[in-house]
Enzyme design. Structure first.
Site, PDB file in Angstrom:
ATOM      1  CD  GLU A   1     -16.227   1.505   2.985  1.00  0.00           C
ATOM      2  OE1 GLU A   1     -15.131   1.767   3.187  1.00  0.00           O
ATOM      3  OE2 GLU A   1     -17.102   2.756   2.785  1.00  0.00           O
TER       4      GLU A   1
ATOM      5  CB  ALA B   1     -23.731   2.530   4.230  1.00  0.00           C
TER       6      ALA B   1
ATOM      7  CD  GLU C   1     -17.656   6.316   0.857  1.00  0.00           C
ATOM      8  OE1 GLU C   1     -18.342   5.808   1.791  1.00  0.00           O
ATOM      9  OE2 GLU C   1     -17.320   5.982   0.085  1.00  0.00           O
TER      10      GLU C   1
ATOM     11  N   GLY D   1     -19.117   5.059   4.811  1.00  0.00           N
ATOM     12  CA  GLY D   1     -19.951   6.291   4.388  1.00  0.00           C
ATOM     13  C   GLY D   1     -19.902   7.542   5.334  1.00  0.00           C
TER      14      GLY D   1
HETATM   15  N1  CO8 Z   1     -24.440  -0.365  10.373  1.00  0.00           N
HETATM   16  C1  CO8 Z   1     -25.313  -0.753  11.145  1.00  0.00           C
HETATM   17  N2  CO8 Z   1     -25.269  -1.081  12.246  1.00  0.00           N
HETATM   18  C2  CO8 Z   1     -24.058  -0.250  12.938  1.00  0.00           C
HETATM   19  C3  CO8 Z   1     -23.198   0.183  12.258  1.00  0.00           C
HETATM   20  C4  CO8 Z   1     -23.268   0.245  10.872  1.00  0.00           C
HETATM   21  N3  CO8 Z   1     -22.427   0.702   9.943  1.00  0.00           N
HETATM   22  N4  CO8 Z   1     -22.133   0.590  12.913  1.00  0.00           N
HETATM   23  C5  CO8 Z   1     -22.594   0.358  14.369  1.00  0.00           C
HETATM   24  N5  CO8 Z   1     -23.820  -0.165  14.311  1.00  0.00           N
HETATM   25  C6  CO8 Z   1     -24.518  -0.654  15.345  1.00  0.00           C
HETATM   26  C7  CO8 Z   1     -23.958  -1.804  15.985  1.00  0.00           C
HETATM   27  O1  CO8 Z   1     -24.514  -3.043  15.206  1.00  0.00           O
HETATM   28  C8  CO8 Z   1     -24.474  -2.018  17.035  1.00  0.00           C
HETATM   29  O2  CO8 Z   1     -25.934  -2.383  17.308  1.00  0.00           O
HETATM   30  P1  CO8 Z   1     -26.568  -3.333  18.498  1.00  0.00           P
HETATM   31  O3  CO8 Z   1     -26.481  -2.456  19.764  1.00  0.00           O
HETATM   32  O4  CO8 Z   1     -27.977  -3.592  17.992  1.00  0.00           O
HETATM   33  O5  CO8 Z   1     -25.833  -4.629  18.500  1.00  0.00           O
HETATM   34  C9  CO8 Z   1     -24.562  -0.412  17.745  1.00  0.00           C
HETATM   35  O6  CO8 Z   1     -24.661   0.190  16.506  1.00  0.00           O
HETATM   36  C10 CO8 Z   1     -23.416  -0.182  18.462  1.00  0.00           C
HETATM   37  O7  CO8 Z   1     -22.158  -0.527  17.854  1.00  0.00           O
HETATM   38  P2  CO8 Z   1     -21.182  -1.485  18.538  1.00  0.00           P
HETATM   39  O8  CO8 Z   1     -21.741  -2.243  19.723  1.00  0.00           O
HETATM   40  O9  CO8 Z   1     -20.346  -2.161  17.499  1.00  0.00           O
HETATM   41  O10 CO8 Z   1     -20.277  -0.271  19.289  1.00  0.00           O
HETATM   42  P3  CO8 Z   1     -18.535  -0.392  19.452  1.00  0.00           P
HETATM   43  O11 CO8 Z   1     -18.252   0.777  20.293  1.00  0.00           O
HETATM   44  O12 CO8 Z   1     -18.317  -1.717  19.982  1.00  0.00           O
HETATM   45  O13 CO8 Z   1     -17.828  -0.237  18.004  1.00  0.00           O
HETATM   46  C11 CO8 Z   1     -17.650   0.555  15.801  1.00  0.00           C
HETATM   47  C12 CO8 Z   1     -18.116   0.667  17.328  1.00  0.00           C
HETATM   48  C13 CO8 Z   1     -16.066   0.248  15.695  1.00  0.00           C
HETATM   49  C14 CO8 Z   1     -18.089   1.780  14.858  1.00  0.00           C
HETATM   50  C15 CO8 Z   1     -18.326  -0.865  15.359  1.00  0.00           C
HETATM   51  O14 CO8 Z   1     -19.790  -0.458  15.541  1.00  0.00           O
HETATM   52  C16 CO8 Z   1     -18.158  -0.888  13.881  1.00  0.00           C
HETATM   53  O15 CO8 Z   1     -17.263  -1.521  13.299  1.00  0.00           O
HETATM   54  N6  CO8 Z   1     -19.199  -0.717  12.967  1.00  0.00           N
HETATM   55  C17 CO8 Z   1     -19.049  -0.786  11.679  1.00  0.00           C
HETATM   56  C18 CO8 Z   1     -18.289   0.133  10.989  1.00  0.00           C
HETATM   57  C19 CO8 Z   1     -18.103   0.067   9.482  1.00  0.00           C
HETATM   58  O16 CO8 Z   1     -17.586  -1.110   9.185  1.00  0.00           O
HETATM   59  N7  CO8 Z   1     -18.492   1.204   8.666  1.00  0.00           N
HETATM   60  C20 CO8 Z   1     -18.505   0.949   7.116  1.00  0.00           C
HETATM   61  C21 CO8 Z   1     -19.955   0.457   6.681  1.00  0.00           C
HETATM   62  S1  CO8 Z   1     -19.761   0.093   5.105  1.00  0.00           S
HETATM   63  C22 CO8 Z   1     -20.157   1.490   4.079  1.00  0.00           C
HETATM   64  O17 CO8 Z   1     -20.127   2.450   4.977  1.00  0.00           O
HETATM   65  C23 CO8 Z   1     -20.158   1.620   3.019  1.00  0.00           C
HETATM   66  C24 CO8 Z   1     -20.557   2.974   2.519  1.00  0.00           C
HETATM   67  C25 CO8 Z   1     -20.635   2.535   0.815  1.00  0.00           C
HETATM   68  C26 CO8 Z   1     -22.004   2.060   0.650  1.00  0.00           C
HETATM   69  C27 CO8 Z   1     -22.172   1.780  -0.749  1.00  0.00           C
HETATM   70  C28 CO8 Z   1     -23.459   0.905  -1.066  1.00  0.00           C
HETATM   71  C29 CO8 Z   1     -23.484   0.030  -2.306  1.00  0.00           C
END
Ligand code: CO8
Length: 258
Positions: free
Chosen positions: A132, A64, A112, A109
């Site tokens: 998460e 998400a 999921e 997400g």
């Molecule tokens: N949300 C928003 N932006 C994201 C997300 C995300 N989940 N994942 C990646 N991005 C963005 C980064 O911020 C980055 O943006 P920018 O270029 O503007 O800085 C761009 O995508 C590229 O990402 P990275 O530079 O970080 O790329 P890397 O190759 O270095 O890393 C990763 C890739 C490992 C995937 C890393 O981006 C990461 O850890 N992302 C987050 C993953 C995460 O934690 N996902 C779970 C999110 S929580 C969730 O899904 C909850 C679901 C249930 C919700 C319930 C609501 C109540």
């Protein structure tokens, strides 16, 4: 509705849906979730198999959208969770098979989303996880419901409590995905599986899906009764008559989905 974040290709009964938000690795914000919800609520009736994948080479769905979630209060968090759960439940209960072709990151997400699909196949480059708790939240798009059912409570709890990210070969070992493929072979593998489904009776597949899904939450007597009822329903279909006649006449069956 016009879609800004979905790319859709229809091919002879097989629809490929790509989630496409390249700037955030296809992370799901509320707009994308609403588009996805609208797409599945109004799915083209000609679609007999749906394949969901991520646009680009790096990510299926990286979760998400954290930038959107960062500012939510308790009520808004509840509503965002409900929206995701509703859309994913609609996907899970579509009367057609849904295959997730996981081409890269399937985190939070994203994992999921893959889990509400009937079948998951993955690129060797895919990575799965429920990270998460590292963000101070729990899996909120039905991950605590579906992950233990798919892989068992012990490993699901390890994944959810530690937020560990696993590779495709580990996802295969624990039964989270059915098979893994070289990146360029992933979509062809999904299409090949979809074509095998197209050769079978659509109503029978739909009833089998209903039986498997609804049996999840029933005890054994209720589950077996449900299966018998749905089995009986097959005999009211033209496809059953055609399938069995074709076998007895030693010819390929031509199913009409009735
Ligand atoms: N949300 C928003 N932006 C994201 C997300 C995300 N989940 N994942 C990646 N991005 C963005 C980064 O911020 C980055 O943006 P920018 O270029 O503007 O800085 C761009 O995508 C590229 O990402 P990275 O530079 O970080 O790329 P890397 O190759 O270095 O890393 C990763 C890739 C490992 C995937 C890393 O981006 C990461 O850890 N992302 C987050 C993953 C995460 O934690 N996902 C779970 C999110 S929580 C969730 O899904 C909850 C679901 C249930 C919700 C319930 C609501 C109540």
């Amino acid at each position: 509705m016009d879609y800004n974040f979905l790319k859709i290709e229809n091919n002879d009964g097989i629809t490929i849906l790509k989630i496409s938000a390249p700037k955030s690795l296809n992370a799901l914000n509320s707009t994308i979730l609403k588009e996805l919800g609208d797409f599945v609520d109004n799915i083209d009736p000609a679609t007999r198999v749906l394949i969901i994948t991520g646009d680009g080479e790096k990510s299926f769905v990286a979760g998400a959208d954290i930038s959107e979630m960062a500012h939510l209060n308790e009520q808004e968090g509840y509503e965002f969770g409900k929206l995701g759960a509703k859309v994913f439940r609609t996907i899970e209960t579509l009367p057609i098979p849904v295959i997730a072709a996981v081409n890269g990151f399937a985190l939070g997400g994203g994992c999921e989303l893959a889990m509400c699909c009937d079948i998951r196949i993955a690129s060797v480059k895919a990575k799965f996880g429920q990270p998460e708790v590292g963000l101070g939240i729990i899996p909120g798009f039905s991950g605590t419901y579906r992950l233990p059912k798919l892989i068992g409570q012990g490993y699901a709890k390890e994944m959810i409590y530690t937020g560990k990210i696993i590779r495709a070969d580990e996802a295969l070992r624990i039964g989270l995905v059915n098979s893994i493929h070289e990146p360029e072979e992933l979509l062809p593998a999904a299409l090949e599986m979809a074509k095998k489904m197209l050769a079978c009776a659509p109503v029978a597949i739909s009833l089998a899906k209903q039986s498997i899904n609804e049996n999840y939450d029933l005890d054994a007597p209720a589950s077996l009764e449900l299966e018998s009822k749905l089995f009986g329903k097959c005999f009211a279909t033209a496809d059953q008559k055609e399938g069995m006649a074709a076998f007895l006449e030693k010819r390929p069956a031509k199913f009409e989905g009735k």
